[in-house]
Design an enzyme around this catalytic site. Structure first.
Site, PDB file in Angstrom:
ATOM      1  N   GLY A 187       8.491  -9.221  -0.473  1.00 43.58           N
ATOM      2  CA  GLY A 187       7.842  -9.040   0.812  1.00 43.58           C
ATOM      3  C   GLY A 187       7.925 -10.301   1.650  1.00 43.58           C
ATOM      4  N   ALA A 225       1.205  -5.323  -1.819  1.00 44.44           N
ATOM      5  CA  ALA A 225       0.181  -4.562  -1.100  1.00 44.44           C
ATOM      6  C   ALA A 225       0.828  -3.440  -0.301  1.00 44.44           C
ATOM      7  CB  ALA A 225      -0.600  -5.477  -0.149  1.00 44.44           C
ATOM      8  N   THR A 231       0.749  -2.346   3.069  1.00 42.98           N
ATOM      9  CA  THR A 231       0.319  -2.969   4.332  1.00 42.98           C
ATOM     10  C   THR A 231       0.618  -2.122   5.565  1.00 42.98           C
ATOM     11  OG1 THR A 231       2.416  -4.180   4.479  1.00 42.98           O
ATOM     12  CG2 THR A 231       0.555  -5.308   3.412  1.00 42.98           C
ATOM     13  N   THR A 289      -7.277  -9.485   3.422  1.00 43.90           N
ATOM     14  CA  THR A 289      -7.022  -9.251   4.836  1.00 43.90           C
ATOM     15  C   THR A 289      -8.282  -9.281   5.693  1.00 43.90           C
ATOM     16  OG1 THR A 289      -6.216  -7.557   6.406  1.00 43.90           O
ATOM     17  CG2 THR A 289      -7.175  -6.765   4.375  1.00 43.90           C
ATOM     18  N   LYS A 331      -8.222  -2.517   0.512  1.00 46.46           N
ATOM     19  CA  LYS A 331      -8.158  -3.963   0.247  1.00 46.46           C
ATOM     20  C   LYS A 331      -9.531  -4.514  -0.144  1.00 46.46           C
ATOM     21  CE  LYS A 331      -5.125  -6.467   0.598  1.00 46.46           C
ATOM     22  NZ  LYS A 331      -4.195  -6.964  -0.449  1.00 46.46           N
ATOM     23  N   ILE A 362       2.483  -2.763 -10.669  1.00 47.01           N
ATOM     24  CA  ILE A 362       1.217  -3.458 -10.898  1.00 47.01           C
ATOM     25  C   ILE A 362       0.073  -2.499 -11.231  1.00 47.01           C
ATOM     26  CG2 ILE A 362       1.835  -5.461  -9.500  1.00 47.01           C
ATOM     27  CD1 ILE A 362      -0.004  -4.344  -7.291  1.00 47.01           C
ATOM     28  N   TYR A 417      -6.700   1.187   5.081  1.00 48.55           N
ATOM     29  CA  TYR A 417      -6.142  -0.084   4.607  1.00 48.55           C
ATOM     30  C   TYR A 417      -7.254  -1.064   4.277  1.00 48.55           C
ATOM     31  CZ  TYR A 417      -3.796  -4.628   4.878  1.00 48.55           C
ATOM     32  OH  TYR A 417      -3.353  -5.906   4.621  1.00 48.55           O
TER      33      TYR A 417
END
Length: 281
Positions: free
Chosen positions: A10, A58, A60, A99, A127, A37, A123
């Site tokens: 990423g 992530a 995102t 984030t 997170k 993961i 999102y």
């Protein structure tokens, strides 16, 4: 020191690996084709033998997360939990990248590290769940919240603005969302400095200082690109489309960094001037 970087392909992961290797560290770079993961057995084996794990992996895509929250949860929360559990079992320090979206975005002053969470998007919720899992599963952790990331290794706001500005005679950009543009190289460097400083476990904010709107950031981008900033016209969030709500205000404070003697990232304008030639190359 041996580091494992999850999500190494990423935009942030690429710079994280580069910063660590240039500093002389032994780095294992993994991405989803090598390490799932959310697979506890895979993660437990991958973490073995390392000193530090940095989770850059992530989901995102903010609007896609709104439409596929359960899938985003698997990556952002379950994956973080698996890494945290494995890190605890192996005695490894975990750095979890989080984030500004964990906050409601309706503030008026920079959010403190201890400010109450209030995510308004899928999102943000996933997170926030990842933060909770890391804190619950791994005592030796650093949660580093960031925002408005841009970098050379992926799609980002400055690249998109510069490309569109060359194709059109004007661009409409929202002026009622405020935050802190942050270079992935600077965030990677901050993570390394936090670990070197043996910072106490807890939550830190990894954004540039200062604050701006997307409108003013866009003008700074086209100026560096040699175009007329007047081609950027102000617009409002109400005119923008997309299923996920965006925070109106997401500037983050850096008091925790100061308390442990780690310098925050510099002002966003200065850092953009340094980063621009690399990011827009």
């Amino acid at each position: 020191m041996r580091w494992l970087v999850a999500g190494a392909r990423g935009m942030l992961g690429q710079d994280m690996v580069g910063v660590l290797e240039r500093a002389g560290h032994d780095v294992t770079a993994t991405d989803r084709d090598v390490l799932d993961i959310a697979d506890g057995a895979q993660v437990l084996e991958a973490v073995r033998g390392h000193d530090i794990v940095v989770n850059c992996a992530a989901w995102t895509a903010v609007d896609d997360a709104e439409l596929h929250e359960s899938e985003a949860f698997v990556v952002n929360a379950v994956g973080a939990a698996r890494l945290a559990r494995a890190a605890a079992q192996h005695g490894v320090r975990l750095v979890q990248i989080s984030t500004d979206y964990v906050f409601s975005g309706d503030g008026a002053v920079p959010y403190e590290e201890s400010s109450p969470l209030g995510p308004r998007s899928a999102y943000g919720r996933t997170k926030a769940a990842g933060e909770w899992a890391v804190a619950a599963e791994c005592a030796d952790h650093l949660i580093v919240r960031t925002a408005w990331l841009y970098g050379a290794g992926g799609r980002c706001f400055p690249k998109t603005i510069a490309r569109l500005a060359r194709e059109r005679d004007h661009l409409d950009v929202v002026d009622d969302q405020v935050g802190q543009p942050t270079w992935t190289m600077d965030l990677a460097d901050l993570v390394l400095r936090l670990v070197r400083a043996e910072a106490p476990s807890g939550t830190y904010h990894g954004t540039s200082t200062g604050e701006t709107s997307w409108f003013d950031f866009a003008r700074a981008v086209v100026s560096v690109a040699g175009l007329d900033p007047e081609m950027i016209r102000s617009s409002s969030s109400a005119a923008a489309s997309g299923p996920a709500p965006r925070p109106a205000y997401s500037a983050l404070g850096h008091e925790a960094l100061v308390r442990v003697g780690v310098a925050p990232i510099g002002d966003w304008t200065t850092r953009w001037e340094v980063a621009a030639s690399t990011v827009l190359a």
